[in-house]
Design a protein around this motif. Structure first.
Motif, short mmCIF file in Angstrom:
data_model
loop_
_atom_site.label_atom_id
_atom_site.label_comp_id
_atom_site.label_asym_id
_atom_site.label_seq_id
_atom_site.Cartn_x
_atom_site.Cartn_y
_atom_site.Cartn_z
N ASP A 35 -17.51 -40.76 23.86
CA ASP A 35 -17.98 -40.44 25.21
C ASP A 35 -18.02 -41.74 26.02
N HIS A 36 -16.84 -42.11 26.51
CA HIS A 36 -16.72 -43.40 27.19
C HIS A 36 -15.65 -43.26 28.28
N PRO A 37 -15.87 -43.82 29.46
CA PRO A 37 -14.89 -43.70 30.55
C PRO A 37 -13.50 -44.20 30.18
N GLN A 38 -13.42 -45.29 29.42
CA GLN A 38 -12.12 -45.84 29.05
C GLN A 38 -11.37 -44.90 28.11
N THR A 39 -12.12 -44.23 27.23
CA THR A 39 -11.49 -43.25 26.33
C THR A 39 -10.98 -42.06 27.12
N GLU A 40 -11.79 -41.57 28.04
CA GLU A 40 -11.39 -40.42 28.85
C GLU A 40 -10.13 -40.73 29.66
N ALA A 41 -10.00 -41.96 30.09
CA ALA A 41 -8.82 -42.36 30.85
C ALA A 41 -7.61 -42.55 29.94
N ALA A 42 -7.89 -42.96 28.68
CA ALA A 42 -6.79 -43.27 27.76
C ALA A 42 -6.17 -42.03 27.13
N VAL A 43 -6.98 -41.01 26.88
CA VAL A 43 -6.50 -39.82 26.14
C VAL A 43 -5.27 -39.17 26.76
N PRO A 44 -5.26 -38.89 28.07
CA PRO A 44 -4.06 -38.27 28.65
C PRO A 44 -2.80 -39.13 28.46
N LYS A 45 -2.96 -40.45 28.50
CA LYS A 45 -1.82 -41.34 28.30
C LYS A 45 -1.32 -41.27 26.86
N LEU A 46 -2.25 -41.24 25.91
CA LEU A 46 -1.88 -41.16 24.50
C LEU A 46 -1.14 -39.85 24.21
N ILE A 47 -1.64 -38.76 24.78
CA ILE A 47 -1.01 -37.45 24.56
C ILE A 47 0.38 -37.41 25.18
N ALA A 48 0.50 -37.93 26.40
CA ALA A 48 1.80 -37.95 27.08
C ALA A 48 2.82 -38.75 26.27
N GLU A 49 2.41 -39.90 25.75
CA GLU A 49 3.31 -40.73 24.94
C GLU A 49 3.69 -40.02 23.64
N THR A 50 2.73 -39.30 23.06
CA THR A 50 3.00 -38.57 21.82
C THR A 50 4.07 -37.50 22.04
N LEU A 51 3.92 -36.72 23.10
CA LEU A 51 4.88 -35.65 23.39
C LEU A 51 6.26 -36.20 23.70
N GLU A 52 6.30 -37.40 24.26
CA GLU A 52 7.59 -38.02 24.55
C GLU A 52 8.22 -38.64 23.31
N ALA A 53 7.40 -39.39 22.53
CA ALA A 53 7.92 -40.09 21.35
C ALA A 53 8.11 -39.17 20.15
N GLN A 54 7.35 -38.06 20.12
CA GLN A 54 7.40 -37.12 18.99
C GLN A 54 7.06 -37.82 17.67
N SER A 55 6.16 -38.76 17.74
CA SER A 55 5.71 -39.49 16.56
C SER A 55 4.41 -40.22 16.89
N ALA A 56 3.87 -40.91 15.87
CA ALA A 56 2.67 -41.71 16.08
C ALA A 56 3.01 -43.15 16.45
N ASP A 57 4.30 -43.42 16.64
CA ASP A 57 4.75 -44.76 17.01
C ASP A 57 4.67 -44.89 18.53
N ILE A 58 3.44 -45.04 19.01
CA ILE A 58 3.19 -45.13 20.45
C ILE A 58 2.36 -46.37 20.74
N ASP A 59 2.32 -46.73 22.01
CA ASP A 59 1.60 -47.95 22.41
C ASP A 59 0.09 -47.71 22.44
N THR A 60 -0.64 -48.76 22.17
CA THR A 60 -2.09 -48.74 22.31
C THR A 60 -2.44 -48.87 23.79
N VAL A 61 -3.37 -48.05 24.25
CA VAL A 61 -3.76 -48.10 25.66
C VAL A 61 -4.72 -49.28 25.87
N SER A 62 -4.39 -50.12 26.82
CA SER A 62 -5.23 -51.28 27.12
C SER A 62 -6.63 -50.84 27.53
#
Length: 233
Positions: A86-113
């Motif tokens: 429950d943190h603002p940075q996490t809430e902002a990061a989650v949509p980016k992580l999901i979008a990268e996952t759907l594009e990469a189709q793997s767990a080889d994605i970038d860490t959100v700053s």
């Protein structure tokens, strides 16, 4: 006749207001349009069909992370956060992580700053669901016969002619195949082995006849075969 005229005039005059205020047959109707409800599922994307895999919960210093991933075959079609810090940075990061996952189709994605800890836990959790889905897909693609088949090596039996060892394949309790792993290098053995295997598949046991001219090999074969049957249980 002169008195009748005012009465007629008054009657017509009395009808005029009624005629002027009749309601129109073409009156408009106001239709209210209900807006479509917006999605309140934070951290989800894609369709809801397919094989749904839920990861184990990963505890981080920021809070727990748990994913639910939907697969269509091996394709990732949706990712939903079941637990997240429950943190603002996490809430902002989650949509980016999901979008990268759907594009990469793997767990080889970038860490959100700014959300390194959550990102690492997300990727670890995601990889676990990918591995679980792969195992499920492999199991589903295997035929019932392949899944039930079991191969057992019999003991190596030393004889004066040479070593005899069989490998037996079972489908359930049925002997489906016998293969010689070791056998004496002798023409009579070479001729006897196909007969021994054929009798085994017919008898479904080691209670078979000895092949004439290859008695020693036959006895070693039956001993190794029985050991494989006993080992199978």
């Amino acid at each position: 006749m002169k008195r009748a005229i005012p009465v007629v005039v008054l009657s017509i005059a009395g009808l005029v207001p009624v005629w002027l205020y009749q309601p129109s047959a073409g009156s408009s109707t106001v239709q209210a349009t209900t807006p479509a409800p917006s999605s309140t599922s934070s951290g989800s994307a894609g369709s809801s069909g397919g094989n749904v895999v839920t990861s184990s919960t990963i505890t981080t210093e920021k809070g727990p992370v748990q994913l639910q991933v939907t697969f269509d075959g091996t394709k990732i079609t949706a990712v939903k956060m079941l637990q997240q810090p429950d943190h603002p940075q996490t809430e902002a990061a989650v949509p980016k992580l999901i979008a990268e996952t759907l594009e990469a189709q793997s767990a080889d994605i970038d860490t959100v700053s700014g959300a390194t800890i959550t990102s690492e836990a997300y990727k670890k959790s995601l990889q676990a669901t990918i591995d679980d889905n792969a195992k499920t897909a492999a199991k589903a693609s295997a035929s019932p016969a392949e899944e039930a088949a079991r191969t057992v090596d019999g003991t190596a039996v030393d004889t004066e002619k040479g070593t005899v060892q069989v490998q037996v394949t079972f489908e359930g309790d049925k002997i489906s195949a016998v293969r010689m792993l070791q056998q004496p290098d002798h023409p009579q053995t070479t001729a006897a082995v196909p007969k021994l295997i054929a009798e085994t598949l017919e008898a479904q046991s080691a209670d078979i006849d000895t092949v004439s001219g290859a008695t020693i090999t036959s006895e070693g074969y039956k001993e190794s075969l029985q050991a494989a049957i006993d080992a199978k249980g």
